[in-house]
Design a protein around this motif. Structure first.
Motif, mmCIF file in Angstrom:
data_model
loop_
_atom_site.group_PDB
_atom_site.id
_atom_site.type_symbol
_atom_site.label_atom_id
_atom_site.label_comp_id
_atom_site.label_asym_id
_atom_site.label_seq_id
_atom_site.Cartn_x
_atom_site.Cartn_y
_atom_site.Cartn_z
ATOM 1 N N UNK A 448 0.867 -1.185 0.000
ATOM 2 C CA UNK A 448 0.000 0.000 0.000
ATOM 3 C C UNK A 448 0.904 1.236 0.000
ATOM 4 N N UNK A 449 1.112 1.806 -1.178
ATOM 5 C CA UNK A 449 2.030 2.944 -1.311
ATOM 6 C C UNK A 449 1.524 4.163 -0.532
ATOM 7 N N UNK A 450 0.207 4.368 -0.546
ATOM 8 C CA UNK A 450 -0.361 5.500 0.208
ATOM 9 C C UNK A 450 -0.034 5.351 1.693
ATOM 10 N N UNK A 451 -0.173 4.130 2.207
ATOM 11 C CA UNK A 451 0.126 3.875 3.620
ATOM 12 C C UNK A 451 1.608 4.093 3.908
ATOM 13 N N UNK A 452 2.469 3.662 2.991
ATOM 14 C CA UNK A 452 3.917 3.838 3.184
ATOM 15 C C UNK A 452 4.299 5.323 3.192
ATOM 16 N N UNK A 453 3.637 6.110 2.372
ATOM 17 C CA UNK A 453 3.908 7.554 2.383
ATOM 18 C C UNK A 453 3.451 8.189 3.713
ATOM 19 N N UNK A 454 2.346 7.663 4.267
ATOM 20 C CA UNK A 454 1.897 8.131 5.589
ATOM 21 C C UNK A 454 2.933 7.774 6.652
ATOM 22 N N UNK A 455 3.496 6.573 6.518
ATOM 23 C CA UNK A 455 4.520 6.139 7.470
ATOM 24 C C UNK A 455 5.745 7.042 7.378
ATOM 25 N N UNK A 456 6.150 7.360 6.136
ATOM 26 C CA UNK A 456 7.286 8.262 5.921
ATOM 27 C C UNK A 456 7.054 9.604 6.618
ATOM 28 N N UNK A 457 5.837 10.139 6.454
ATOM 29 C CA UNK A 457 5.502 11.427 7.074
ATOM 30 C C UNK A 457 5.504 11.321 8.587
#
Length: 564
Positions: A448-457
């Motif tokens: 889930x790329x969207x979830x991974x970007x949330x994790x990055x943030x």
């Protein structure tokens, strides 16, 4: 004839004296928070003097103090038709206008109340000041302004000083409040609430021992003055909260003093509501459920009772009842719903959505529909009252410990919507952590790329708030390493590994020598070598640093051969 005239004058004087005594008794009952007693006295006085509008006004004010605005309005409107003291009722109607957010209409009513008063009249200004103080939408500056008009006429009036003290106290001007309360008690030593308020100021300053001594002095003067026991209860509870070693002892004392307060008031619905609020703060949910059921007997239609039944039902393990009553309460548009109502509703729904037998080893089946409904209610709670986010930390950790990472992340996402939460850094870390673990074992196509970007943030938020939290850097690097088709993510991966190395190195040799950090250094150097593989010189530098830590690492040695 003279005997008849004398008798008539004496009868009038006696009637006035009785009326004045009844009014004073009613005022003392109000100060003692014996509202039902005060209403009984005032209704009796009204039967004797039905054309006295001031009695209607005082009676209406008692109903306002009990949050019974419709009943109050009936008496104010009736009082306007009285032959004596009718104008006071404009003040009551003005406070209702303030409650309803109509300050312009309120001022028109206040002007009506004062337009024909005599030069030495001060009561109207005092009551207007009280209206501004006690309104649901208070205006303490206007309260002080009006009471000061009364002070200009008679600076020694005890009731004026008392009202001024209340306005200053609620406006957080403790010095002026202290002066006013002191002046009130000096002017009238029977005004025991003024003496009590001096102790309240000490309680507010967290001078708990001194506050207790002040309240003991009030009890020595009048041991039947109920509100002082409530203040002692609140003092001991706050004292225990500040002194963890004595929390249990002082909370027990607080609850006992609150029961004493209740026994000296009239167990009215209003005093029971306040008791219920205290039981929530003291976390005595068994007593809260009992109190809520007693309140229900007095008023089966008052919606606020559903709030207390809902809270108590959840805390006492009856989640089905909690969901029912809190759903009824929050879906009624006439109710003044607060954030905690949605919080408890959401928590009850979460509990029902998650099997009680859930463990980390046996992945439970979550009721997704109910879980999403619960999260939506938790979000409403935080939107209405930001500090509600503080309560979500433990809930998210429960799901994380069960390895239900997707569900934990949803809880933490709500929690971080309040950047001022006391757990903001921790919640961001676990949000990133949960989203990373949810995706780390998936095939690339299923990530889930969207979830991974949330994790990055989330990990970025941790690093901004606490630059020395080294694990935020390495987990941010790991998150971005999963997005291997995204060149921006790959650059961020490299930067985060470098930041991890810097953060650990800055802490010195003790941190550098820890085995866990050595392992992570190898990971960082190896991934940096892979990232810079087109720059063989740079890549070999990183491999050399990794091999200095683990010289026999086969993967590192194979990479080194491939780069030659």
């Amino acid at each position: 004839m003279n005997k008849v005239k004398f008798f008539s004058i004496a009868l009038v004087a006696f009637g006035f004296s009785t009326y004045a005594q009844e009014i004073e008794l009613a005022k003392k009952a109000i100060d003692a928070e014996q509202y039902e007693k005060a209403k009984s006295i005032l209704k009796s006085a009204l039967n004797t003097k039905p054309d006295n509008g001031k009695i209607d006004f005082l009676l209406g004010n008692v109903y306002l103090q009990q949050s019974q605005q419709d009943s109050a309005k009936i008496f104010f409107q009736k009082g306007l038709t009285a032959k004596e003291g009718a104008s006071f009722n404009y003040i009551g109607l003005g406070q209702i206008d303030l409650n309803n957010g109509n300050a312009t209409a309120a001022q028109i009513n206040f002007d009506q109340a004062t337009k024909d008063i005599k030069k030495k009249d001060i009561e109207q200004y005092i009551y207007i000041g009280k209206a501004f103080t006690n309104a649901e939408n208070p205006d303490y500056k206007n309260a002080i302004l009006n009471i000061t008009k009364a002070k200009t006429i008679n600076p020694n009036d005890a009731q004026m000083q008392m009202a001024l003290g209340d306005a200053y106290y609620l406006d957080r001007n403790q010095n002026e409040a202290y002066k006013a309360y002191s002046n009130a008690f000096d002017a009238d030593p029977t005004l025991i609430r003024a003496k009590m308020q001096l102790g309240v100021l000490l309680k507010g300053a967290k001078a708990f021992s001194e506050a207790k001594s002040a309240f003991d002095g009030v009890i020595a003067t009048n041991s039947n003055f109920g509100p002082v026991y409530r203040e002692l209860a609140e003092t001991y509870f706050q004292w225990g909260t500040n002194d963890k070693a004595k929390y249990a002892e002082y909370t027990s004392k607080a609850l006992a003093y609150y029961e004493k307060y209740m026994s000296l008031t009239d167990y009215s619905l209003a005093s029971r509501f306040r008791h219920a609020e205290f039981l929530i703060v003291a976390k005595d949910y068994v007593a809260l459920e009992k109190e809520a059921n007693e309140m229900k007997k007095l008023d089966n239609v008052n919606p606020r009772i559903l709030r207390y039944l809902g809270y108590a039902s959840y805390e006492n393990g009856n989640t089905d009842n909690a969901i029912k009553v809190l759903t009824d309460y929050t879906t009624n548009s006439a109710n003044k719903v607060i954030g905690r109502d949605y919080l408890y509703l959401g928590l009850a729904q979460l509990k029902n959505a998650t099997p009680a037998t859930a463990t980390a080893d046996i992945k439970p089946v979550i009721n997704d529909v109910l879980f999403q409904t619960a999260v939506a209610n938790l979000r409403k709670a935080v939107d209405l009252d930001k500090p509600m986010a503080n309560d979500l930390n433990d809930i998210g950790k429960k799901y994380f410990d069960l390895k239900l990472y997707k569900y934990a992340a949803e809880i933490y996402e709500v929690a971080i919507s309040n950047p001022n939460s006391k757990n903001y850094l921790y919640d961001n870390f676990y949000l990133g952590y949960a989203l990373y673990f949810e995706n780390s074992n998936k095939d690339a196509a299923k990530m889930d790329i969207v979830a991974l970007k949330k994790a990055d943030k989330a990990f970025d938020n941790v690093s901004i708030a606490s630059p020395t939290t080294q694990d935020a850097y390495i987990y941010r690097a790991r998150v971005n390493s999963l997005m291997d088709k995204d060149p921006v993510a790959q650059e961020q991966m490299a930067n985060s590994y470098e930041e991890y190395i810097k953060a650990v190195t800055a802490k010195g040799d003790v941190e550098l020598e820890k085995p866990a950090n050595k392992t992570k250094f190898v990971e960082a150097y190896q991934n940096l070598a892979l990232h810079y593989k087109k720059d063989k010189v740079k890549a070999n530098e990183y491999l050399a640093k990794a091999l200095a830590i683990e010289p026999t690492n086969a993967d590192l040695l194979n990479m080194q051969k491939a780069l030659k």
